[in-house]
Design a protein around this motif. Structure first.
Motif, PDB file in Angstrom:
ATOM      1  N   TYR A  79       0.833  -1.206   0.000  1.00  0.00           N
ATOM      2  CA  TYR A  79       0.000   0.000   0.000  1.00  0.00           C
ATOM      3  C   TYR A  79       0.863   1.250   0.000  1.00  0.00           C
ATOM      4  O   TYR A  79       2.025   1.208   0.391  1.00  0.00           O
ATOM      5  N   PRO A  80       0.297   2.372  -0.433  1.00  0.00           N
ATOM      6  CA  PRO A  80       1.051   3.627  -0.300  1.00  0.00           C
ATOM      7  C   PRO A  80       1.195   3.981   1.173  1.00  0.00           C
ATOM      8  O   PRO A  80       0.207   4.068   1.897  1.00  0.00           O
ATOM      9  N   LEU A  81       2.422   4.132   1.608  1.00  0.00           N
ATOM     10  CA  LEU A  81       2.647   4.243   3.049  1.00  0.00           C
ATOM     11  C   LEU A  81       3.245   5.570   3.485  1.00  0.00           C
ATOM     12  O   LEU A  81       3.463   5.781   4.667  1.00  0.00           O
ATOM     13  N   ASP A  82       3.524   6.465   2.530  1.00  0.00           N
ATOM     14  CA  ASP A  82       4.309   7.628   2.961  1.00  0.00           C
ATOM     15  C   ASP A  82       3.551   8.519   3.945  1.00  0.00           C
ATOM     16  O   ASP A  82       4.121   9.004   4.904  1.00  0.00           O
TER      17      ASP A  82
END
Lengths: 417, 260
Positions: B184-187
């Protein structure tokens, strides 16, 4: 005897040529007021003196051996219309000109000075500004490009050109140039035996120096700073890289030095300072890295894969966030006698070499390779703990990757810089 | 409040522990500089120490001071003084004396070593400021814990646990979740998770100075914006301030309601 005779005839010819060479002066109030006129009137081996003024000229074609010297910084303004000087003859010298406003085109590579299929050219002490391509050498050999200043205004990669471009050239010397704000500072394609020395290439959009399919070249003592992606050496062989400085190349795809498909080269005495990645290596074999300083880089060396039989000896790895990063478990490269500032071992027999081997690849660098977001946990206590446990018993990192003789003190080289 | 603050402060300044704490940092600074001979490396080592040790000492000291001065506090409560000013005064007294020991203890060796003439001055002052912030935050948290627990042993236990959680366990859970959800996009998640832990927050604040070149290696617009511009610095500083204000508010609230 025969050879000697030939030599004397050659000398005589040259002597007479210079003796009978004429000086043609160009200035706004002279009889000859444009450079194009002067070039047309000149006989081979004449010297054209261009006096201080602004000349609105472009497409100056030089088809005979001439020396063009600018006195008091004359400016040739191309008005963005096209190429300025095209040289299609051997033995041409261009000196002391300031060339501005080279035309930009999407179909033709307009250059400030282009040399086509010529030998023994000398391009010295020129200033090029607001340009598309700067100095474009095309199938030309045995020439020199010295002391030029190239200052572009490149914003986008697709409509900007390179500072100095060499295409199918051999035995050319590129020395003491200052290049900034262009696409690639110096670009070599299919060019062999090129010597690049003492140049400063900075703030360029893409690479400070870019090699493609060029072999047996040497670059020494250059400074590459603040470039979009650093220096790239790709698909080349037998390149010697000595005593260069690679600094402050920051960004996601930024490298001090990017090596791709390079074989049998030497990288010695260079300084890599404050780059996101000091050296990025991919598919490069039999390269010798020695006496380099890697200082305060994000990653000093990032090994991507298919790199065999490289040796790293006597380098200083100082305060990098990561010393070495690997993305596989296989290692065929040798690390020996380097100084690692992160080394924590001891030296009981006091021979200057640590008694415990140093493992430059940390578990954390493996994790960051896998999940890049974890970079935010850099230098956390938890990370130190897992790094320590990995150090004791390597599971994820190549277990034979270590420096068996880590030095206890940084190596001091005699650099005359 | 100021009077109580002054009293607590001077009481602590006279006590042995402040001196021990001060001498510890002095020694640490001297030894670091002596062994490293290099300012920038010393700053990196110091960062590790500050991020782990300062919260620990802040919590322990805060809890200890509260329990030790409990009798005196009860005496004060009998006087016509506002409750909040008693506790806040004590809190600021402890926190300020601790920060002072830290700043002077570490500052002196570095000043004599010539920090003012070196490029590391900003890194170093950032380090000291972060250290002071961490002291303020963790002493406040310690007071909150102490106010909530009458039992000394329990209070100490919770305080240690708090430190352990913030300094080590939190990062472990954080790392596990990042690796587990790597698809998943985690930033954004990772930035928010960092903001929620003052130890991580101050670590990132220092990283922004020390390891910016590595941090910029990650591809992602949110990270780029956070690390590449001054947004990161401003946001982390604001969050640190918030981390001081919120526990302090809790001290005040709990002090008002508590039965003695």
């Amino acid at each position: 005897m025969n050879k000697r005779f030939l030599h004397s005839i050659l000398f005589f010819l040259l002597f007479t040529a210079t003796l009978f060479a004429q000086r043609i002066e160009v200035c706004t109030s002279c009889k000859i007021s444009t450079i194009i006129q002067a070039v047309e009137k000149a006989e081979p081996f004449d010297t054209i003196i261009v006096k201080k003024a602004v000349y609105k000229e472009y497409n100056i074609g030089i088809t005979k051996p001439l020396t063009i010297i600018g006195e008091g910084n004359p400016v040739i303004d191309g008005d963005n219309k096209g190429e300025i000087i095209t040289i299609e003859s051997d033995n041409v010298t261009i000196e002391g000109l300031t060339i501005v406003n080279v035309g930009t085109s999407y179909t033709t590579d307009f250059a400030a000075i282009r040399v086509v299929k010529s030998e023994n050219f000398l391009i010295i002490n020129n200033t090029l500004e607001r340009l598309f391509f700067g100095i474009y050498l095309e199938k030309s050999n045995h020439g020199k490009v010295l002391d030029n200043t190239i200052k572009g205004d490149a914003v986008n990669e697709y409509n900007s050109g390179n500072g100095i471009q060499l295409w199918y050239c051999n035995n050319v010397e590129v020395t003491n140039n200052r290049i900034r704000n262009v696409r690639d500072g110096i670009y070599l394609e299919f060019s062999d035996q090129i010597e690049i020395k003492n140049n400063k290439s900075s703030n360029n959009l893409r690479y400070g120096l870019h090699f493609m399919f060029s072999n047996n070249d040497t670059y020494t003592n250059n400074l590459f700073e603040d470039n979009g992606a650093g220096v790239a050496v790709m698909f080349s062989k037998f390149i010697k890289m000595y005593d260069n400085v690679f600094r402050k190349n920051w960004g996601t795809a930024s490298f001090g030095l990017l090596l791709k498909e390079i074989n049998d080269s030497e990288i010695k005495g260079n300084i890599f300072e404050e780059n996101t990645v000091g050296i990025n290596i991919e598919g490069s074999n039999r390269i010798e890295y020695s006496n380099n300083d890697f200082k305060s880089n994000g990653w000093a060396v990032k090994v991507r894969g298919a790199c065999y039989a490289n040796t790293f000896t006597k380098n200083n790895f100082l305060y990098n966030s990561f010393d070495i990063s690997y993305n596989s478990k296989i290692n065929d490269n040798v690390f020996d006698k380097n100084y690692w500032s992160n080394y924590t071992g001891y030296d009981l027999n006091k021979n200057g070499i640590g008694d415990v081997p140093y493992r430059p690849v940390k578990l954390f660098s493996y994790i960051v390779n896998r999940t890049p977001e974890t970079i935010i946990l850099l230098r956390s206590l938890f990370i130190d703990i897992i790094d320590f446990s990995e150090k004791v018993s390597p599971v994820f990192t190549p277990d034979n990757l270590m420096d068996n003789n880590p030095l206890l003190k940084p190596i001091r080289y005699d650099r005359d810089r | 409040m100021l009077k109580i603050l002054k009293y607590s402060f001077f009481d602590l300044m006279r006590s042995r522990w402040s001196y021990v704490y001060f001498l510890f940092y002095l020694l640490l600074g001297v030894v670091l500089l002596f062994l490293n001979n290099d300012l920038s490396k010393a700053v990196i080592t110091l960062m590790n120490v500050i991020i782990v040790l300062v919260p620990l000492i802040g919590t322990i000291f805060g809890v200890m001071y509260y329990y030790n001065s409990k009798e005196f506090t009860e005496l004060l409560l009998a006087q016509p003084v506002k409750r909040s000013s008693i506790f806040l005064g004590q809190y600021f007294g402890v926190a300020l004396s601790l920060s002072m020991s830290l700043i002077i203890g570490l500052g002196l060796p570095f000043v004599f070593y010539g920090i003012f003439n070196s490029g590391a001055i900003w890194d170093f002052s950032l380090l000291l400021v972060t250290g002071a912030f961490l002291t303020l935050i963790f002493t406040a948290l310690a007071f909150v814990i102490a106010l909530a627990n009458e039992n000394k042993i329990k209070g100490f236990g919770y305080a240690i646990l708090l430190w352990l959680f913030m300094a080590v366990i939190y990062d472990g859970v954080f790392l596990m979740s990042l690796v587990y959800f790597e698809e998943y996009p985690l930033d954004k998640f990772s930035l928010v998770a960092t903001m929620l832990n003052p130890v991580d927050l101050s670590r990132v604040l220092i990283l922004l100075k020390l390891d910016i070149s590595a941090l910029l290696g990650y591809t992602g617009a949110v990270f780029q914006k956070f690390f590449g511009t001054s947004v990161g610095f401003i946001l982390s500083s604001l969050m640190l301030t918030l981390w001081v204000i919120v526990p302090t508010y809790f001290i005040q609230r709990m002090a008002k309601r508590k039965d003695f």
